[in-house]
Design a protein around this motif. Structure first.
Motif, PDB file in Angstrom:
ATOM      1  N   GLY A 101       0.672  -1.240   0.171  1.00 52.98           N
ATOM      2  CA  GLY A 101      -0.146  -0.028   0.173  1.00 52.98           C
ATOM      3  C   GLY A 101       0.886   1.333   0.182  1.00 52.98           C
ATOM      4  N   TRP A 102       0.069   2.232  -0.040  1.00 50.63           N
ATOM      5  CA  TRP A 102       0.715   3.806  -0.198  1.00 50.63           C
ATOM      6  C   TRP A 102      -0.141   4.446   0.653  1.00 50.63           C
ATOM      7  N   PHE A 103       0.631   5.337   1.547  1.00 46.27           N
ATOM      8  CA  PHE A 103       0.030   6.289   2.294  1.00 46.27           C
ATOM      9  C   PHE A 103       0.605   7.681   2.160  1.00 46.27           C
ATOM     10  N   ARG A 104       0.010   8.498   2.497  1.00 48.30           N
ATOM     11  CA  ARG A 104       0.706   9.918   2.521  1.00 48.30           C
ATOM     12  C   ARG A 104       0.256  10.685   3.806  1.00 48.30           C
ATOM     13  N   GLN A 105       1.347  11.642   4.062  1.00 47.88           N
ATOM     14  CA  GLN A 105       0.913  12.528   5.189  1.00 47.88           C
ATOM     15  C   GLN A 105       1.467  14.036   4.839  1.00 47.88           C
ATOM     16  N   ALA A 106       0.497  14.883   4.897  1.00 49.13           N
ATOM     17  CA  ALA A 106       0.537  16.481   4.560  1.00 49.13           C
ATOM     18  C   ALA A 106       1.214  17.114   5.721  1.00 49.13           C
ATOM     19  N   PRO A 107       1.723  17.800   5.662  1.00 47.64           N
ATOM     20  CA  PRO A 107       2.084  18.960   6.790  1.00 47.64           C
ATOM     21  C   PRO A 107       1.045  19.203   7.716  1.00 47.64           C
ATOM     22  N   GLY A 108       1.081  18.847   8.988  1.00 45.60           N
ATOM     23  CA  GLY A 108      -0.151  19.325   9.981  1.00 45.60           C
ATOM     24  C   GLY A 108      -1.313  18.386  10.015  1.00 45.60           C
ATOM     25  N   LYS A 109      -1.123  17.219   9.013  1.00 45.38           N
ATOM     26  CA  LYS A 109      -2.330  16.535   8.873  1.00 45.38           C
ATOM     27  C   LYS A 109      -1.770  14.950   9.264  1.00 45.38           C
ATOM     28  N   GLU A 110      -2.926  14.274   9.556  1.00 45.66           N
ATOM     29  CA  GLU A 110      -2.797  12.776   9.775  1.00 45.66           C
ATOM     30  C   GLU A 110      -2.283  12.004   8.257  1.00 45.66           C
ATOM     31  N   ARG A 111      -1.702  10.790   8.864  1.00 46.38           N
ATOM     32  CA  ARG A 111      -1.576  10.155   7.672  1.00 46.38           C
ATOM     33  C   ARG A 111      -2.718   9.346   7.200  1.00 46.38           C
ATOM     34  N   GLU A 112      -2.792   9.343   5.642  1.00 47.60           N
ATOM     35  CA  GLU A 112      -4.172   8.934   5.039  1.00 47.60           C
ATOM     36  C   GLU A 112      -3.754   7.862   4.038  1.00 47.60           C
ATOM     37  N   TYR A 113      -4.702   7.116   3.804  1.00 50.63           N
ATOM     38  CA  TYR A 113      -4.453   5.966   2.965  1.00 50.63           C
ATOM     39  C   TYR A 113      -4.594   6.533   1.403  1.00 50.63           C
TER      40      TYR A 113
END
Length: 123
Positions: free
Chosen positions: A34-46
Motif C-alpha cells: 500500500g501507499w499512504f501519505r502525510q501532508a504537513p500538519g495532517k494525519e497519515r492517510e490511506y
C-alpha cells in the motif's frame, strides 16, 4: 523485509511523478502492498493498496482516476504513478506492506513501512 520509497520531487500542478518502493530482505510476493501519505500538519492517510498478485487494487476517493498502483513481484518492487497532480497532493508518501488485502479495512495491520519520499506540487 525492509522497504525503501523513492521518486518524490517538486512538480507543477498538472504534472506527473512515478514513485517506487523497493523491498529487500524478503520477497514481496506474499504481501499486500500500500501507499499512504502525510501532508504537513495532517494525519497519515490511506492512498491505495494492491493485492499480492497485483490483480486487485483499491484507491482512496481523493486519488481515484489520477493514481495507479502496480507491482512487479519478480523485481520486488511496487510503484505509484501519479498524474494530474494537485497542490493538495503535497505530502510525504510512504509505502507499506501487510499480509492481507482488504478494501473494508484499509488502515489496520500495516506492519512494514518505508521511510517516505516527499512530493511537492507547486501551484
Amino acid at each position: 523485509v525492509q522497504l525503501q520509497a523513492s521518486g518524490g520531487g517538486l512538480v507543477q500542478t498538472g504534472g506527473s511523478l512515478r514513485l517506487s518502493c523497493r523491498a529487500s530482505g524478503r520477497t514481496l510476493s506474499s504481501y499486500a502492498m500500500g501507499w499512504f501519505r502525510q501532508a504537513p500538519g495532517k494525519e497519515r492517510e490511506y492512498v491505495a493498496q494492491i493485492s499480492w498478485s497485483g490483480y486487485s487494487t483499491d484507491y482512496a476517493d481523493s486519488v481515484k482516476g489520477r493514481f495507479t498502483i502496480s507491482r512487479e513481484n519478480a523485481k520486488n518492487t511496487m510503484a505509484l504513478q501519479i498524474d494530474s497532480l494537485k497542490p493538495e497532493d503535497t505530502a510525504v508518501y510512504y509505502c507499506a506492506a501487510r499480509n492481507y488485502y482488504s478494501t473494508s479495512d484499509r488502515r489496520s495491520s500495516w506492519n512494514v513501512w518505508g521511510q517516505g519520499t516527499l512530493v511537492t506540487v507547486s501551484s
